[in-house]
Each structure stands twice: as structure tokens, then as C-alpha cells.
Design an enzyme around this catalytic site. Structure first.
Site, PDB file in Angstrom:
ATOM      1  CB  ALA A  47      -0.681 -13.825 -11.077  1.00 17.91           C
ATOM      2  CE  LYS A  75      -1.221 -18.313  -9.758  1.00 15.71           C
ATOM      3  NZ  LYS A  75      -1.976 -17.231  -9.099  1.00 15.71           N
ATOM      4  CB  VAL A 195     -14.270  12.610 -13.457  1.00 12.22           C
ATOM      5  CG1 VAL A 195     -15.389  13.004 -12.491  1.00 12.22           C
ATOM      6  CG2 VAL A 195     -14.766  11.549 -14.435  1.00 12.22           C
ATOM      7  CG  LEU A 345      -6.862  -1.722  -7.006  1.00 12.15           C
ATOM      8  CD1 LEU A 345      -5.652  -0.919  -7.449  1.00 12.15           C
ATOM      9  CD2 LEU A 345      -6.437  -2.890  -6.136  1.00 12.15           C
TER      10      LEU A 345
END
Length: 512
Positions: A47, A75, A195, A345
Site C-alpha cells: 500500500a 486506495k 554477494v 528497510l
């Protein structure tokens, strides 16, 4: 000059960053994205804010093309259920409050509003559209708010003037795949590999990453999109991480992908439903719902949270796979360290409430372009970037803490404890002021964080934090124009409900 960027990590953050940089700098910048085929994606960022349209318009992407390929939906806002008591709900819409004679309609509502219906139904058109599950576009594709610019071109968040009336729901993995195809066609080098090592030069700056099959991949600027691991920014460069768990209660989530029994019954809003130890999201995609329970493991175990979620949204569907997520709540003290920028994040996360994950990515990559370095990596540029990013995240943190402090629910240890938690500096003063008057642009968190004063007031009023008295000046003013505006909102809402197609009906038309 900085000529090459290496992005480590894919997903929505990686591919949004890569595609945006390529669009901004074209062939003048080499962009390589390295991602592992073995790393699972979080997939909770389904969202968005209404401002995400700046991102897609900047890339030159038409929603009629990309939205159907990403199981997308509309939305118009967020529906908050049971945050005060069971059976109650209100909407936080993408709609600014109207102003009459210098006072917002919310101010007039405190004195002359119809208290037989909730604040949001009286003051916003969007609430009526949400209740009727209407799309924001007519079947011919025209936007219901015809006065708004429907094509922003290459614009950014800084150029947001009007409040666009909707955002999107989408499958985050499909958006990442769509942007990967977009980016590779435009020259992004895509390396699917693990990696194994991050190389550093004598200054401690990142010089290269070593992959299992492609060997060393060098770059001038490295971008960490490795999620909560923070492989480059935290593990390699040792950036300090500041936790928000002292003020925000939740640290875990469990998610399910749930087929809708009636696929045509599609809501144009995210639902945030209060639960015993947190809250549950419901995000309607074109043929399924995304559901998740965001909670504190101090009050409920992961197994208990999964059972409560399944019982609420998918009873008897033990075949649906649950995705358990341990969330790192907080931000890096600095998201840009040396020649490494963390986006997504790996930079920060506050929790999914108010759908800020994609917004943080968009804001970060826009600011990276505005502060893009040359070979000197001027510290003034880096410092300015870090301040912008930190301000936005800290503002969102304050706004989210408001949700828990203003909610009237106190029927479980979790909700009782939420009232006792510490508050960020400044929020206590803002909430004390909200007891006597509505907040304004001068009294909400002062730095850019994506939310305007109408959002702060919509949440406070919806959650029950209502000023003790209306503004004294209004008692001396003629309410005729304000009463006419309340009537106009009701009439416009009814007319639009009659004219607009259902959310599913419109989306089915562009999915054909």
C-alpha cells in the site's frame, strides 16, 4: 565525476532506486543491480501514499499499463476499525479539509456539525466513496476530481501542490519485476548472484563487492537495499542504528495472501483493524487480499498471532502459507555513510501503519538525485541528505505514535501499555494543544514527512481526541456558508456514488 552506481539488493527498494536513477541520468550513469535469487522478499509494502504517482509519472509509466500487470487496486484512504471500540470505524482519506471564512470545515464541525454521523462523513467526500466502494475514475478513464492535473510529468515530491485523491495497492514482487524489465531495457546491468564479500579501500570506503559467480563488481557509489540486514551500511560500515521501540510498540508481523471469495467485492481502501496485541491490515488486490497482523511479541507469541490472523481472515484455510517477519523498528543515525547510501528497510522502518515504506524509498531516491555527489563526495551534500531523510522518518514516527496515544481502546494489556509508553520530543506538546484546538501547519511536526495537518486532525478526531471547545470566534460568525458546505459535501458524495463505477468494475475494464 561519479560514473557508476552499484545497488546491492533487489525488491521494490532496489528496483525503484535503479529505475529512477536511470531515468534521471540515462547513459551518463552506469547502474548495476546485484540481487540474490535465494533471498526472500518481505512483501509487506503493498500500500502506498498518493504521492507515489510522482514516481510513476517521472518514469513515464501509465497506470493503465503497469497497474494490471501488478494485481493493482486503488486506495482512497485508510479505514480504521475498532481502534476506539468494536464496531466503530472512520476513514483517513487523501483529501484536504475545505476552508470556510478562514476556518477549516473541521473547526466548523466542532460547533455546527451533525453529531449523528462521524466527523469524516461530514467533512470529506472520500468517506462516501469508500463506503460505496467506488473507483476514483469514470469508465472512460477520467478522474472524478476533474480540476486536478492528471499528468505530472517529471515532477517530484517537492512539487506536490494539490492533494491527489488516491494511491495504489499492488503486489510488491510484481512491481519489482515490472521495474526490473523497465530498467534492463534502459541499460541497467542486472546481476543475479550472491554477494560473498564487501571490499574496502584504505579509507574504509567500499571499493567493490565480490560475488560467487561474477567476481568483483566495482563502483563509485554503493546503495544498500539489502533490507533489515543492512549488509553494507551496518554490517560493513558500522552505521549506528537508533531503535524506535521505546515509543512504537510493534516488532513483528505475520502475513497471509488470501483469495477473495467474491472477487468483485473490492474495497478502494486499506483497512487497519485493531486486534488484541496490535492491528491487522487488509489490502485488496485485484483478485486477492493481502492480510497481516502487526504485533508486539511481548504480548502475544508468533504462533498465537498467526492463529488469531487465520481465524479473522481465513478460517479453515490452513493451506495458506504464513510469512513471519521480525521487524527492525527505527532508523540509521545516518543513511549515507562514506560512499554508501541505504534505501528502504536498510535505512529505516517504522511499521506498516499508514503505508510509509514505499514513500520512504521514493523520498530517499529523489533526495539522492537532488544531492548526487561528484568525485569529492562533499560532506555538506551528505549532511544535507541525512538531515532530510532523518526529518521525514522522525516526523512519521511522531504521527504513528499519535495513533496509539489518541486511540480510546484500553481493553487488553497491549492497549493499556501503549498509553504508558514514552513519546517523542514535541509530540506531548502537540497532543496537549489538540485538547484545546485543532492542529495546523504551524503546530504539527514542522519538517517535511509526507503528512499534512488535515491528516493529524483526521486521526485525532477519528480516534476521539476532540478539542474541549470549538474556536470562540466561530460563535460570533455567521455559519450559513459552512452549513452550505456541509450540504454540498453530502450532495457531491451522493452524486459521485451514483456516477462512478465500483472499484472492481473499473479495474476489470483495464485488466481485459
Amino acid at each position: 565525476m561519479v560514473r557508476s552506481v552499484v545497488i546491492v539488493g533487489g525488491g521494490t527498494a532496489g528496483w525503484m532506486t535503479a529505475s529512477y536513477l536511470k531515468r534521471a541520468f540515462a547513459d551518463r550513469l552506469d547502474v548495476t543491480l546485484v540481487e540474490s535469487a535465494q533471498v526472500s522478499r518481505i512483501g509487506v509494502g503493498e500500500a502506498t501514499f498518493s504521492t507515489v504517482r510522482h514516481f510513476f509519472d517521472y518514469l513515464g509509466l501509465d497506470e493503465r499499463d503497469w497497474l494490471p500487470k501488478c494485481a493493482g487496486g486503488y486506495k482512497l484512504g485508510i479505514r480504521f476499525e475498532n481502534w476506539n471500540k468494536p464496531g466503530e470505524h472512520f476513514y483517513h482519506p487523501f483529501e484536504r479539509l475545505r476552508v470556510v471564512d478562514g476556518f477549516s470545515l473541521a473547526d466548523w464541525w466542532l460547533l455546527h456539525g451533525d453529531r449523528s454521523q462521524p466527523f469524516d462523513r461530514s467533512c470529506f467526500i472520500t468517506s462516501a466513496l469508500c463506503e460505496a466502494k467506488r473507483a476514483p475514475r469514470m469508465m472512460d478513464g477520467s478522474l472524478f476530481a476533474t480540476e486536478l492535473d492528471d499528468d505530472l510529468g517529471r515532477s517530484t515530491l517537492d512539487e506536490q501542490r494539490a492533494q491527489f485523491p488516491y494511491a495504489y495497492h499492488f503486489d510488491a514482487d510484481k512491481v519489482a519485476a515490472y521495474l526490473a524489465e523497465y530498467g534492463v531495457k534502459r541499460g541497467i546491468r542486472h546481476v543475479v548472484d550472491n554477494v560473498e564479500h564487501v571490499g574496502q579501500d584504505q579509507r574504509g570506503w567500499i571499493s567493490h563487492v565480490t560475488t560467487a559467480e561474477h567476481g568483483q563488481i566495482k563502483g563509485d557509489l554503493f546503495i544498500d537495499c539489502t533490507g533489515f540486514r543492512g549488509m553494507l551500511i551496518n554490517q560493513t560500515l558500522g552505521a549506528a542504528f537508533e531503535s524506535f521501540e521505546d515509543v512504537l510498540p510493534n516488532n513483528r508481523a505475520v502475513a497471509l495472501r488470501v483469495p477473495r471469495e467474491n472477487s468483485t467485492d473490492m474495497a478502494p481502501y486499506t483497512t487497519a483493524t485493531a486486534m488484541t496485541a496490535g492491528w491487522m491490515w487488509t489490502i485488496p488486490l485485484f483478485r486477492r487480499n493481502g492480510n497481516g497482523y502487526v504485533y508486539s511479541d511481548r504480548f502475544i507469541s508468533p504462533e498465537e498471532a498467526e492463529r488469531e490472523l487465520r481465524q479473522a481472515v481465513a478460517p479453515g484455510r490452513d493451506d495458506l502459507e504464513a510469512n513471519h517477519i521480525r521487524m527492525r523498528i527505527g532508523r540509521n543515525r545516518e543513511s549515507w555513510v562514506k560512499n554508501c547510501v541505504a534505501i528502504g528497510l536498510s535505512s529505516a522502518f517504522v511499521e506498516p501503519l499508514e503505508s510509509t515504506g514505499i514513500f520512504f524509498v521514493q523520498h530517499a531516491v529523489e533526495q539522492l538525485v537532488k544531492h548526487f555527489p561528484d568525485e569529492r563526495f562533499d560532506s555538506a551534500q551528505t549532511d544535507a541528505y541525512n538531515k532530510r531523510i532523518a526529518h521525514a522518518i522522525d516526523g512519521v514516527k511522531e504521527f504513528l505514535v499519535l495513533h496509539y496515544k489518541s486511540a480510546r481502546r484500553e481493553d487488553s494489556p497491549y492497549w493499556k501499555e501503549a498509553k504508558l509508553r514514552a513519546m517523542p520530543d514535541g509530540l506531548a506538546e502537540r497532543l496537549a494543544l489538540a485538547e484545546s484546538r485543532l492542529l495546523c501547519d504551524e503546530t504539527i511536526y514542522p519538517k517535511y514527512h509526507g503528512f499534512e495537518s488535515y491528516s493529524w486532525n483526521a486521526m485525532n478526531l477519528g480516534l476521539g481526541r476532540v478539542p474541549r471547545e470549538p474556536q470562540p470566534a466561530l460563535k460570533l460568525m455567521d455559519p450559513t456558508a459552512a452549513l452550505a458546505e456541509f450540504a454540498r459535501i453530502e450532495a457531491e458524495g451522493k452524486a459521485l456514488v451514483d456516477a462512478l463505477p465500483s472499484c472492481y468494475e473499473y479495474l476489470a475494464g483495464i485488466n481485459d
